[in-house]
Design an enzyme around this catalytic site. Structure first.
Site, PDB file in Angstrom:
ATOM      1  CD  GLU A  82      92.245 -28.959 -13.372  1.00  0.00           C
ATOM      2  OE1 GLU A  82      93.305 -29.017 -12.709  1.00  0.00           O
ATOM      3  OE2 GLU A  82      92.099 -28.217 -14.370  1.00  0.00           O
ATOM      4  CD  GLU A  91     102.347 -19.914 -16.566  1.00  0.00           C
ATOM      5  OE1 GLU A  91     102.022 -20.504 -15.522  1.00  0.00           O
ATOM      6  OE2 GLU A  91     103.190 -20.359 -17.347  1.00  0.00           O
ATOM      7  CG  ASP A  94     103.846 -22.809 -19.938  1.00  0.00           C
ATOM      8  OD1 ASP A  94     104.352 -23.111 -18.846  1.00  0.00           O
ATOM      9  OD2 ASP A  94     102.621 -22.744 -20.128  1.00  0.00           O
ATOM     10  CB  CYS A 114      89.598  -8.848 -20.589  1.00  0.00           C
ATOM     11  SG  CYS A 114      89.926  -7.082 -20.452  1.00  0.00           S
ATOM     12  CB  CYS A 164      89.770 -14.661 -16.956  1.00  0.00           C
ATOM     13  SG  CYS A 164      91.195 -15.051 -15.928  1.00  0.00           S
TER      14      CYS A 164
HETATM   15 CA    CA Z   1     103.044 -22.749 -16.987  1.00  0.00          CA
END
Ligand code: CA
Length: 715
Positions: free
Chosen positions: A76, A190, A312, A614, A617
């Protein structure tokens, strides 16, 4: 003799590596061939003044060189270019210094982030780049260190730990440096952390100031009058135990004349406001843009984009400073397209709202009231009693991928996304410390279809991405280019009426900045999410971009239309470039799974447990982008092919050194065996699908596509 050679090297290095000072950073146009700070200038506009590459010759762009970073995790970074050297970062906070003309590696630095820390990274083990000051460059590591490196050789000058290592903090953002203060925030909302931004002395790494974004333990004194003000907007006492959130994980900008540092503040922890602050309240400074004095960290003003955030909807997205003619007056503005779906134009001296309009569909609010500066929520915003499907999704209408502003066209180019997600309220919220999400959502309200083709069909219809050219004065769309997949790259614009963007389906594309007409594209072999930059050396202009697929949605989903087909690389293009990328065909064999195991009930229970603990990810429904191991392949190396070995990994942390920590705090032995049963069953199903006739595979794909369309229609 050795000493004199060393001296000679040192002298020549001094000559070719001049110190980066304040005057360089405030006058970046005096060195147009360089890229000295994250967004090219403190205004973060990502417009290069270089004009050798034009509308007429952009079609002659070719690869000049490439550098392989050696991983398939997300890239990134926005590289810096200083005196012929390009400084980039890869996954796990690695730093690379390459000769910007030929790509030769000059030095590299691996901060040795413990792989087990990766479980604290919500959105991949990424890094967005370094900052330069004096003779050093500065790196924030995933495990919370701020490191000064000698720009000439990569040797560590100093290291400061910026976090409480008992809490799941991370750093993925690039530092900014203002008058010798290295400014850095962190991530982790988070999981449950308290957000802040800090300034460290560039010379010795000592802490100069720290600004908290949310209040802490009510029994302790306020750190600032700003925190005293913020505390009035919170209720209950759970938030500070979880952390409250408000991490400053990416964007900043600096106004040289007003001497104001702007920080973008993230979402709440937990997400759900009914749990976080049950008596209501705006919960300052969540989802806000805050203006601070860069020398002291003193609060000046704030604008909250999403009061009482519950979705969020971070305001950590890229901020651009510009001077715009609005209603006959030249206004000094700050522009942001945060996750919540509205494009904001603020007066950056006062924080006053000038305008805000939806740049993507958003169902949580009807509009922003210009007299109060506040959004007007719809009934869709309330998920306290029943789950609601809300636009945008937590990925946002726009995420961290930088925008660009072209002063000539007057347009802002946004890597935009459409999407939606279910939001709900947990019946009984229990805070789980450590590397677990604490969202305050009810997991049982989010039921994923079991069939992976169906998951993909639904995702393809719900999540869409496009490059959006937006007029910030009229608050209207100028043009758009639809992309194959939702998750695409950051943007570069140049003074030659060009826009460059990489795409999730593995291309780097050039467009006309005023019309969106596509002029050139090249294959990058893997999805691009990073923003391109441009530099010029010896009268040759280059376009550089990190190509490496990754980030939050790519861990959770195998996004339809995307590709993760090669190692992450730094790709550099110039007119007439003749280098080629090595095409490495994927030697993909499907291993024979161990025998099916466990009852139907156990497999079903395992599916729910897998998607809860799980899938974030390893991929929802076992469908990821290949960033982390596809668990259906387990046993292919002759290891984890029995329930016992699987339990040793999941419960005892046998693969901790590789990043797979123990989940014994949330999964029992029976749970773990159920997950095993589900994975093995899915591995057999995948094998059976491969062996089915192509005709039936097509029929199934068609049917699932139709079913996906119906599901989305009902949502
Ligand atoms: Ca966030």
């Amino acid at each position: 003799m050795r000493f004199s050679v060393f001296l000679l090297l040192a002298v020549s290095s001094l000559a070719t590596y001049p110190s980066v000072e304040h005057e360089h950073l405030v006058n970046v146009d005096s060195t147009p061939g360089s890229w000295l700070t994250h967004g090219r200038s403190y205004r973060e506009e990502r417009q290069s003044p270089l004009t050798q590459i034009t509308l007429d010759n952009v079609g002659e762009l070719g690869l000049a060189w490439y550098f392989d970073t050696g991983t398939r995790r997300g890239l990134e970074a926005s590289p810096l270019v200083i005196d012929g050297v390009i400084y980039s970062t890869g996954s796990w906070s690695h730093v690379f210094a390459n000769d910007a003309v030929n790509g030769e590696l000059i030095w590299q630095y691996d901060p040795q982030v413990p792989k087990a820390w990766g479980v604290n990274a919500c959105c991949d083990v990424v890094n967005r780049g370094v900052a330069a000051w004096g003779d050093n460059i500065y790196l924030g590591t995933l495990d919370g260190r701020l490191v000064a490196l000698d720009r000439q050789n990569g040797h560590v000058v100093w290291t400061s730990l910026t976090i409480d290592p008992t809490r799941p903090y991370t750093i993925t953002g690039a530092p900014r440096i203002i008058k010798g203060n290295v400014i850095i925030g962190n991530g982790g909302a988070e999981y449950g952390v308290r957000g802040y931004v800090s300034a460290y002395d560039a010379h010795d790494g000592s802490l100069r100031w720290r600004f908290y974004t949310v209040p802490g333990n009510p029994e302790e004194p306020f750190e600032s009058t700003a925190m005293e003000m913020a505390a009035e907007t919170w209720s209950g006492d759970l938030w500070w135990k979880v952390g409250g959130g408000g991490t400053v994980w990416d964007s900043m900008a600096y106004d040289v004349e007003l001497d104001l540092l702007y920080i973008g503040v993230g979402n709440g922890a937990p997400w759900n406001r009914h749990i976080r602050s049950p008596g209501g309240g705006d919960n300052l400074f969540l989802s806000s843009i805050v203006a601070l004095r860069p020398e002291t960290g003193e609060y000046v003003w704030h604008y909250q984009t999403t009061p009482g955030d519950s979705w969020d909807y971070t305001a950590t997205q890229h901020m651009i400073l510009a001077d715009l003619m609005i209603d006959g007056a030249l206004r000094k503005v700050l522009m942001q397209a945060p996750k919540n779906g509205f494009f904001y134009v603020l007066d950056r001296a006062s924080g006053e709202l000038i305008s805000a309009e939806k740049y993507v569909p958003a169902s949580w609010a009807s509009h922003v009231d210009l007299s109060t500066g506040r959004p007007v929520e719809t009934e869709n915003a309330d998920h306290s009693i029943e789950a609601k499907t809300t636009k945008p999704a937590p990925f946002g209408g726009h995420n961290w991928q930088p925008m660009a502003f072209n002063e000539t066209t007057g347009l802002v180019y946004i890597p935009a996304m459409d999407g939606l997600a279910p939001y709900s309220t947990a019946r009984n919220f229990t805070y789980l410390p450590g590397g677990h999400w604490n969202l305050g959502q009810s997991e049982s309200d989010v039921v994923l279809p079991g069939n992976r083709h169906l998951i993909n069909a639904v995702i393809k219809r719900i999540f869409k991405g496009h490059l959006l050219a937006w007029d910030p004065v009229t608050q209207k769309e100028a043009w758009r280019v639809e992309h194959e997949t939702m998750w695409n790259g950051g943007v570069l614009t140049t003074a030659a009426n060009l826009v460059f963007q990489g795409t999730g389906d593995g291309r780097l594309v050039a467009y006309r900045a005023d019309s969106g007409e596509q002029l050139w594209e090249t294959r990058t072999l893997t999805g691009v999410i990073a923003p391109p930059i441009s530099y010029q050396i010896n009268d040759e202009q280059y376009i550089a971009v990190m190509a490496g697929w990754g980030g939050a949605p790519t861990l959770a989903f195998n996004l339809p239309g995307s590709t993760n087909g090669a190692n992450g690389r730094l790709l550099v293009y110039k007119l007439g470039g003749e280098a080629n990328l090595p095409v490495t065909p994927e030697a993909r064999t499907i291993p024979t799974p161990p025998p099916r195991h466990g009852s139907e009930e156990s497999i079903d229970a395992g599916q729910v447990l897998y998607n809860t603990h799980c899938g974030r990810c390893h991929g929802a429904g076992l469908e990821g982008s290949g960033l982390l191991p596809d668990l259906r392949d387990m046993g292919h190396d002759g290891t984890a092919n029995t329930p016992e070995v699987f339990k040793a990994i999941v419960l005892q942390g046998a693969y901790r050194e590789m990043g797979m920590v123990s989940f014994a705090d949330v999964l029992s032995e029976t749970d773990t065996e159920a997950v095993y049963d589900y994975i093995v069953d899915a591995a057999h199903t995948r094998l059976e699908e491969r062996e089915a006739s192509p005709f039936w595979r097509e029929v199934e794909a068609w049917f699932m596509d139709l079913a996906g369309a119906l599901i989305v229609w009902f949502i």
